[in-house]
Design a protein around this motif. Structure first.
Motif, PDB file in Angstrom:
ATOM      1  N   ASN A  64      12.802  70.167  -1.038  1.00 54.86           N
ATOM      2  CA  ASN A  64      13.635  70.864  -2.015  1.00 54.86           C
ATOM      3  C   ASN A  64      14.421  69.823  -2.813  1.00 54.86           C
ATOM      4  O   ASN A  64      15.622  69.636  -2.637  1.00 54.86           O
ATOM      5  CB  ASN A  64      14.580  71.832  -1.285  1.00 54.86           C
ATOM      6  N   LEU A  66      15.203  69.768  -5.988  1.00 55.45           N
ATOM      7  CA  LEU A  66      16.182  70.330  -6.928  1.00 55.45           C
ATOM      8  C   LEU A  66      17.498  70.654  -6.233  1.00 55.45           C
ATOM      9  O   LEU A  66      18.576  70.368  -6.758  1.00 55.45           O
ATOM     10  CB  LEU A  66      15.615  71.590  -7.580  1.00 55.45           C
ATOM     11  N   CYS A  80      11.211  75.687 -13.680  1.00 56.16           N
ATOM     12  CA  CYS A  80      11.104  76.538 -12.496  1.00 56.16           C
ATOM     13  C   CYS A  80       9.983  77.547 -12.702  1.00 56.16           C
ATOM     14  O   CYS A  80       9.684  77.941 -13.828  1.00 56.16           O
ATOM     15  CB  CYS A  80      12.407  77.290 -12.234  1.00 56.16           C
ATOM     16  N   HIS A 140       9.944  73.215  -9.997  1.00 62.45           N
ATOM     17  CA  HIS A 140      10.498  73.821  -8.787  1.00 62.45           C
ATOM     18  C   HIS A 140      10.019  75.257  -8.642  1.00 62.45           C
ATOM     19  O   HIS A 140       9.908  76.004  -9.625  1.00 62.45           O
ATOM     20  CB  HIS A 140      12.024  73.804  -8.849  1.00 62.45           C
ATOM     21  N   SER A 164       8.922  70.379  -6.405  1.00 59.58           N
ATOM     22  CA  SER A 164      10.037  70.716  -5.519  1.00 59.58           C
ATOM     23  C   SER A 164       9.866  72.166  -5.079  1.00 59.58           C
ATOM     24  O   SER A 164       9.400  73.001  -5.860  1.00 59.58           O
ATOM     25  CB  SER A 164      11.375  70.546  -6.263  1.00 59.58           C
ATOM     26  N   SER A 166      11.733  75.534  -2.840  1.00 62.44           N
ATOM     27  CA  SER A 166      12.882  76.124  -2.161  1.00 62.44           C
ATOM     28  C   SER A 166      12.668  76.117  -0.649  1.00 62.44           C
ATOM     29  O   SER A 166      11.533  76.036  -0.168  1.00 62.44           O
ATOM     30  CB  SER A 166      13.086  77.572  -2.616  1.00 62.44           C
ATOM     31  N   ASN A 174      16.119  79.375  -5.985  1.00 62.05           N
ATOM     32  CA  ASN A 174      15.424  79.544  -7.265  1.00 62.05           C
ATOM     33  C   ASN A 174      16.098  80.657  -8.063  1.00 62.05           C
ATOM     34  O   ASN A 174      15.439  81.460  -8.718  1.00 62.05           O
ATOM     35  CB  ASN A 174      13.942  79.868  -7.025  1.00 62.05           C
TER      36      ASN A 174
END
Length: 240
Positions: A64, A66, A80, A140, A164, A166, A174
């Protein structure tokens, strides 16, 4: 009223029927509709559950990076992605969206009857082309199998993008994507879904690429729409 209740044993929910009858001038409430449905043995026809499942295994190989650092300094630094489901043509369709975090602008999207890797790759391809083929950015997403697939990861590698993810089961990792989908579903999509997939394509495109990007005020941008925020950046910085 009789016509509405004699079309068969399946029917919309009591709330939808109430609204339809009130729009036709009938003075009726939901409790009366429920009583009539029970009397006529009508059963509300509800959409079935959507097909894709949440990740059940942590992906330590995709960290993760981010880490909820949602404020970025410029466009094309962090994107994202996420998937949601849309009811159209009597079945679930799946919507993948790519969001540029700088001004929360939608930069790519795709709609499909299947929630597979092709869907998220197509959304990424659209974003990549529309944004001038940027490189070195961070992408992400959640830990969905589509984003962890070899096909999607190879596409990121080809575009020179880092990945990346979550933490498993943590939607706040996110959050900007969750807000886009919430706005789309509460402000725009009809409560009964769409009659056809083509109608869904046109209407969702109108919302994401025009209304959301250019018209809808965004709190994150102090009331400016995402695309207008980027235009303001170009004016201030002299970017062409």
């Amino acid at each position: 009223m009789n016509e509405l209740f004699t079309r068969g044993r399946s029917a919309p929910g009591s709330r939808s029927i109430t609204v339809m009858m009130q729009e036709e001038g009938e003075q009726i409430g939901r409790f009366k509709v429920r009583g009539l449905m029970r009397e006529l043995e009508l059963v509300s026809k509800q959409p079935g559950s959507h097909a894709y499942k949440k990740a059940t295994v942590e992906r330590p190989d995709i960290p993760n990076i981010l880490n909820r650092e949602f404020d970025v300094e410029a466009p094309n630094q962090v994107w994202c992605g996420d998937i949601t489901y849309i009811w159209a043509q009597g079945k679930w369709h799946y919507l993948a969206v790519v969001l540029d975090l700088y001004a929360r602008r939608v930069v790519g999207w795709a709609l499909s009857e299947k929630p597979d890797a092709d869907l998220v790759v197509k959304a990424l391809d659209v974003a990549y082309e529309q944004r001038g083929k940027p490189q070195g950015l961070l992408f992400h997403s959640d830990q969905g199998s589509q984003y962890a697939s070899r096909q999607f990861r190879q596409r990121l590698w080809r575009y020179r993008m880092r990945q990346s993810m979550s933490r498993r089961g943590n939607c706040w990792d996110n959050a900007p994507m969750e807000r886009v989908f919430r706005s789309l579903k509460t402000e725009w999509i009809p409560t009964t879904g769409y009659m056809t997939g083509q109608q869904a394509q046109r209407d969702i495109s109108q919302y994401l690429m025009h209304h959301y990007n250019w018209i809808r005020p965004h709190q994150f941008n102090d009331g400016l729409a995402p695309a207008k925020t980027e235009e303001k950046l170009k004016t201030v910085s002299g970017i062409s």
